[in-house]
Write an enzyme that holds these catalytic residues in place. Structure first.
Site, PDB file in Angstrom:
ATOM      1  N   TYR A  79      10.785  -4.057  -8.195  1.00 33.03           N
ATOM      2  CA  TYR A  79       9.488  -3.850  -8.839  1.00 33.03           C
ATOM      3  C   TYR A  79       8.586  -2.818  -8.179  1.00 33.03           C
ATOM      4  O   TYR A  79       7.963  -2.022  -8.866  1.00 33.03           O
ATOM      5  CB  TYR A  79       8.757  -5.201  -8.889  1.00 33.03           C
ATOM      6  CG  TYR A  79       7.340  -5.128  -9.395  1.00 33.03           C
ATOM      7  CD1 TYR A  79       7.070  -4.912 -10.741  1.00 33.03           C
ATOM      8  CD2 TYR A  79       6.256  -5.285  -8.527  1.00 33.03           C
ATOM      9  CE1 TYR A  79       5.762  -4.839 -11.212  1.00 33.03           C
ATOM     10  CE2 TYR A  79       4.948  -5.221  -8.985  1.00 33.03           C
ATOM     11  CZ  TYR A  79       4.705  -4.999 -10.326  1.00 33.03           C
ATOM     12  OH  TYR A  79       3.424  -4.934 -10.782  1.00 33.03           O
ATOM     13  N   GLY A 120      -1.060   0.562  -4.764  1.00 35.52           N
ATOM     14  CA  GLY A 120      -2.345  -0.030  -4.413  1.00 35.52           C
ATOM     15  C   GLY A 120      -3.464   0.589  -5.204  1.00 35.52           C
ATOM     16  O   GLY A 120      -3.560   1.823  -5.271  1.00 35.52           O
ATOM     17  N   ASN A 152       0.921   0.678   5.678  1.00 32.05           N
ATOM     18  CA  ASN A 152       1.608  -0.036   4.599  1.00 32.05           C
ATOM     19  C   ASN A 152       2.388  -1.169   5.248  1.00 32.05           C
ATOM     20  O   ASN A 152       3.231  -0.936   6.115  1.00 32.05           O
ATOM     21  CB  ASN A 152       2.543   0.905   3.850  1.00 32.05           C
ATOM     22  CG  ASN A 152       3.421   0.206   2.832  1.00 32.05           C
ATOM     23  OD1 ASN A 152       4.498   0.677   2.509  1.00 32.05           O
ATOM     24  ND2 ASN A 152       2.970  -0.912   2.301  1.00 32.05           N
ATOM     25  N   GLY A 153       2.116  -2.397   4.832  1.00 39.65           N
ATOM     26  CA  GLY A 153       2.799  -3.539   5.411  1.00 39.65           C
ATOM     27  C   GLY A 153       1.813  -4.620   5.787  1.00 39.65           C
ATOM     28  O   GLY A 153       0.651  -4.621   5.352  1.00 39.65           O
ATOM     29  N   CYS A 175       0.830  -1.201   0.000  1.00 42.80           N
ATOM     30  CA  CYS A 175       0.000   0.000   0.000  1.00 42.80           C
ATOM     31  C   CYS A 175       0.868   1.256   0.000  1.00 42.80           C
ATOM     32  O   CYS A 175       2.069   1.210   0.230  1.00 42.80           O
ATOM     33  CB  CYS A 175      -0.907  -0.006   1.221  1.00 42.80           C
ATOM     34  SG  CYS A 175      -2.022  -1.413   1.295  1.00 42.80           S
TER      35      CYS A 175
END
Length: 524
Positions: free
Chosen positions: A265, A50, A125-126, A23
């Site tokens: 990526y 995201g 995020n995570g 995210c």
């Protein structure tokens, strides 16, 4: 399937997605600025992380309002909506789900008010790995998670479960109990907070505005709002920003293990992580790939766009001409119209088409970032051969992906990973290439210019730096169905059923405000 930002995911079948991004989070404290619009543009820069849902929380000092919905940032927000979100601090989130399904209830920021009247909004995020344990704590304290099935909602609930403490003090109590990867931005009515797990798995950076502060997942989001980079939020650090300035506290000793796949990526090429520009790292990976896997060929082409920097590096190192061989449809975005089976068989042609004149009669090296199930590479090799390529040599700018990620990237299960069941020659035959070469793990690490000991390499070597729970108490849907009942330690549903008449969906992204009773937010 197409990604919301027009880039491509790794697989052709929308029902079988490849590795999905972590995210994106953004926070700003800037009195006198249009903080909702700054957050919107910050999220726009983080859209690649995201594409399932987006949300913004704002405060004017007297109350916190959250506006969120499923969809892309530009689909969820428009000018009138942003104009209605007034305040001096805000946080935002662009979601890909890694714990909890893709539902409106699980969109972020999550919001919770405690019995003292303080409202907390949080974006994450995570991915946490002790989610089941946290769910038990929430049940033991007699609280529910407002219909959400995400680890983020649990953390927000735990922060609100200590009305006798300030939010900052509650955070210093709760954060050490969390295991896994987290980069948080959160807020109450007056203060912006940011925290990063002790391993710093996911990135988080601090920036300075002329009249305030910004925190974001990537430096590229700071750039887009005109903020200067100050530093990274340190692993194990909690930052608080209010009218008194910025202050920092440690809740755990740092043990850095930054995600190696960010360099391959996830992150934008124009982002800098741990002092290393991602684009430069990817070009360096391509050079290393050429040294490790040379081949006689006429043309190096990338799989756009994630393979482009590595392809440039491969061409530079090998001396083989770099050129375009696959043309991406520039208007591909997220579509809710699924193709029929007949059209699905055409697969990648919706997104990529070969430049026949460029590849016909040539020996082609095609560079991509990773192979997960192999569907995309298989289709590309076939398409290039049909376009007249004499040979197709595949080069991959990451090692074989052998292990799933539990720290914020939604890979396929291990059983679905192509490299888990086949050796290099087996994978080559599976995708139909004339040759196949992966960059070595040592070569990839060298290109990041980070010590091996400071990187999480689990998806490549299976060495998980954060201990995983025993049994099956882990995974995207750990709080749903059977897993949720196990998490609560009972054969009955741990969370009470929703009462009739309580809101479970808000079509159109209706705003949420915290309930001072500490119960469910109400729709306004």
């Amino acid at each position: 399937m197409p990604r919301g930002d027009g880039r491509l995911s790794h697989d052709l079948d929308p029902q079988r997605p490849g590795p999905q991004d972590a995210c994106g989070v953004f926070g700003v404290w800037a009195p006198g600025e249009e903080v909702a619009k700054l957050t919107y543009f910050g999220l726009y820069a983080l859209q690649h992380r995201g594409q399932e849902a987006a949300g913004i929380a704002v405060s004017d000092g007297s109350g916190v309002v959250v506006y969120k919905d499923l969809g892309l940032v530009a689909q969820v927000f428009d000018e009138p909506t942003l104009a209605s979100l007034r305040g001096h601090l805000a946080i935002g989130h662009a979601r890909y789900s890694t714990t909890g399904g893709s539902t409106w209830e699980n969109a972020q920021p999550t919001i919770r008010a405690n019995t003292a009247g303080t409202t907390i909004a949080l974006a994450h995020n995570g991915n946490l790995v002790n989610t089941a344990e946290l769910a038990r704590h929430v049940v033991e304290r007699g609280m529910d998670s407002d219909g959400s099935t995400s680890d983020t909602a649990l953390v927000t609930t735990l922060l609100a479960s200590r009305p006798d403490l300030s939010v900052e003090a509650a955070a210093l109590e709760v954060l050490p109990t969390l295991r896994g990867a987290f980069s948080f931005v959160f807020m109450d009515e007056t203060t912006l907070y940011a925290a990063r797990d002790p391993h710093g798995v996911r990135p988080l950076v601090l920036g300075r505005l002329e009249r305030g502060w910004v925190v974001a997942s990537e430096t590229s989001a700071l750039d887009i709002v005109g903020a200067s980079v100050v530093r990274e939020v340190e692993p194990g650090e909690l930052i608080a920003i209010d009218e008194h300035g910025l202050r920092s506290a440690r809740f755990a000793a740092p043990e850095p293990k930054g995600c190696l796949f960010e360099y391959v990526y996830i992150a934008r090429p124009d982002t800098t992580i741990a002092g290393r520009n991602v684009y430069a790292a990817r070009v360096g990976i391509g050079r290393q790939l050429a040294r490790e896997h040379p081949v006689e060929a006429d043309l190096v082409i990338p799989v756009p766009e994630s393979g482009t920097p590595a392809a440039i590096g491969y061409a530079e190192q090998s001396g083989i001409t770099y050129g375009a061989g696959l043309m991406k449809n520039p208007y591909v975005g997220r579509t809710f119209i699924q193709p029929s089976q007949t059209l699905r068989q055409l697969g990648i042609r919706l997104k990529l088409n070969p430049l026949r004149e460029n590849v016909r009669g040539k020996r082609v090296v095609v560079v991509d970032d990773s192979i997960v199930r192999g569907n995309t590479q298989r289709a590309i090799v076939r398409m290039l051969r049909e376009a007249g390529a004499l040979e197709v040599h595949v080069r991959i700018s990451s090692p074989p992906v052998n292990w799933p990620c539990f720290y914020g990237i939604d890979f396929a299960t291990r059983a679905e990973l192509l490299a888990n069941g086949l050796d290099n020659e087996g994978i080559r035959r599976s995708i139909g290439a004339d040759s196949l070469g992966y960059v070595s793990l040592a070569g990839l690490i060298a290109a990041t210019e980070q010590p091996k000991t400071r990187l999480c390499r689990a998806c490549f070597d299976g060495e998980y730096p954060i201990e995983l729970p025993a049994g099956n108490l882990i995974g995207k849907h750990v709080l749903e169905g059977v897993d949720r009942r196990v998490a609560a330690g009972t054969g009955e549903e741990a969370e009470r059923d929703r009462a009739p008449g309580t809101a479970s969906r808000a079509p159109g992204g209706q705003p949420l405000v915290g309930s001072p009773s500490g119960g469910e937010p109400s729709l306004s």
